[in-house]
Design an enzyme around this catalytic site. Structure first.
Site, PDB file in Angstrom:
ATOM      1  N   GLY A 175       0.820  -1.242   0.048  1.00 30.50           N
ATOM      2  CA  GLY A 175      -0.135   0.053  -0.008  1.00 30.50           C
ATOM      3  C   GLY A 175       0.863   1.254  -0.037  1.00 30.50           C
ATOM      4  CB  SER A 215       3.493  -1.325  -4.570  1.00 29.93           C
ATOM      5  OG  SER A 215       2.945  -0.586  -3.157  1.00 29.93           O
TER       6      SER A 215
HETATM    7  P1  13P Z   1      -1.358  -3.491  -2.157  1.00 29.31           P
HETATM    8  O1  13P Z   1      -1.162  -4.219  -3.611  1.00 29.31           O
HETATM    9  O2  13P Z   1      -2.104  -2.548  -2.070  1.00 29.31           O
HETATM   10  O3  13P Z   1       0.073  -2.930  -1.946  1.00 29.31           O
HETATM   11  O4  13P Z   1      -1.358  -4.637  -1.164  1.00 29.31           O
HETATM   12  C1  13P Z   1      -0.598  -5.581  -1.062  1.00 29.31           C
HETATM   13  C2  13P Z   1      -1.251  -6.909  -0.352  1.00 29.31           C
HETATM   14  O5  13P Z   1      -1.225  -6.520   1.016  1.00 29.31           O
HETATM   15  C3  13P Z   1      -2.031  -7.864  -0.860  1.00 29.31           C
HETATM   16  O6  13P Z   1      -2.435  -8.953  -0.042  1.00 29.31           O
END
Ligand code: 13P
Length: 251
Positions: A175, A215
């Site tokens: 994230g 991400s």
């Molecule tokens: P993001 O792709 O939003 O970084 O989240 C990764 C994740 O925690 C998937 O389980």
């Protein structure tokens, strides 16, 4: 290259009401109907599982849950059993996500029990491991993963784990928009596979799918997937939009 079929998985976390989830899934079904070379999984919140299951039935998209509890039934207010997930159409279950470890007290021991209950119910566990930013700075990445894998997979035989999917999700990349470089991901995936080989033998190590998460976006998936030990992705934010997720699926 060994015969590991790529898996692109979407973790929707605590997003989408039932109607939003159904709409997203319907749109996704249309966008990825031609994807024959890759396994696709989406993990909506519990409340939308049964409805989304109807939408993806008979398509190339499988359903996953984001968590489970290990008991078969009982007075465990707020918990969800493996059989409940199976009856809602789930094939996969995410276990030990860093957000559950961080906010809900998930430990390597609870991860271990959850894996056992998932496997014995015929669910495919997607087990998350990964280090924090601080741990990486302190060069503790490998020792953190050692502990998570050793304790999480303690007391299993190779046969117990032949469907298990591992997901390397560095916490600093979740994230944040800060993806691990393809080389950083490869380095860790190679290390994890070597650990599996040492503990469970060559055959399981060669067949186990190891996903990268943190991400992942349409513009970095191809490079990640070009790495020898990256077998797919666990996608958070970018899985919420069907068009964006379909681009990742079609890496
Ligand atoms: P993001 O792709 O939003 O970084 O989240 C990764 C994740 O925690 C998937 O389980």
């Amino acid at each position: 290259m060994d015969n590991r079929r790529p898996l692109i998985a979407g973790n929707w976390k605590m997003f989408k009401t039932c109607s939003e989830a159904v709409e997203t899934a319907e749109h996704l079904v249309k966008l990825v109907s031609a994807c024959a070379d890759v396994d696709i999984m989406i993990a909506p919140p519990f409340t939308a599982l049964a409805q989304v299951s109807e939408v993806v039935k008979g398509t190339c998209i499988s359903l996953g849950a984001q968590n489970l509890f290990w008991e078969t039934e009982g007075a465990y207010t707020g918990e969800i059993s493996p059989a409940m997930l199976v009856s809602s159409g789930c094939r996969y279950v995410i276990i030990g996500h860093s957000e559950r470890r961080q906010y809900f007290g998930e430990t390597d021991e609870s991860v271990n029990r959850k894996i056992r209950s998932a496997v014995s119910s015929g669910l495919v566990p997607v087990v998350c491991v990964g280090e924090s930013e601080k741990q990486r700075e302190l060069k503790e990445t490998f020792s953190v993963l050692d502990k998570q894998v050793k304790k999480g997979l303690d007391n299993f035989s190779p046969g117990d784990l032949n469907t298990l999917v591992m997901a390397y999700e560095p916490i600093w990349a979740i994230g944040t928009g800060k993806t691990a470089s393809a080389e950083q991901a490869q380095e860790v995936h190679e290390y994890l596979r070597a650990m599996i080989e040492k503990k469970f033998g060559n055959s399981l190590a060669k067949s186990m799918r190891i996903l990268y998460g943190g991400s992942v976006k349409p513009d970095n998936i191809a490079e990640l997937m070009s790495m020898a030990d990256v077998d797919g992705a666990l996608v958070g934010g970018a899985s919420l939009d069907p068009l964006t997720f379909s681009k990742i699926v079609q890496f």
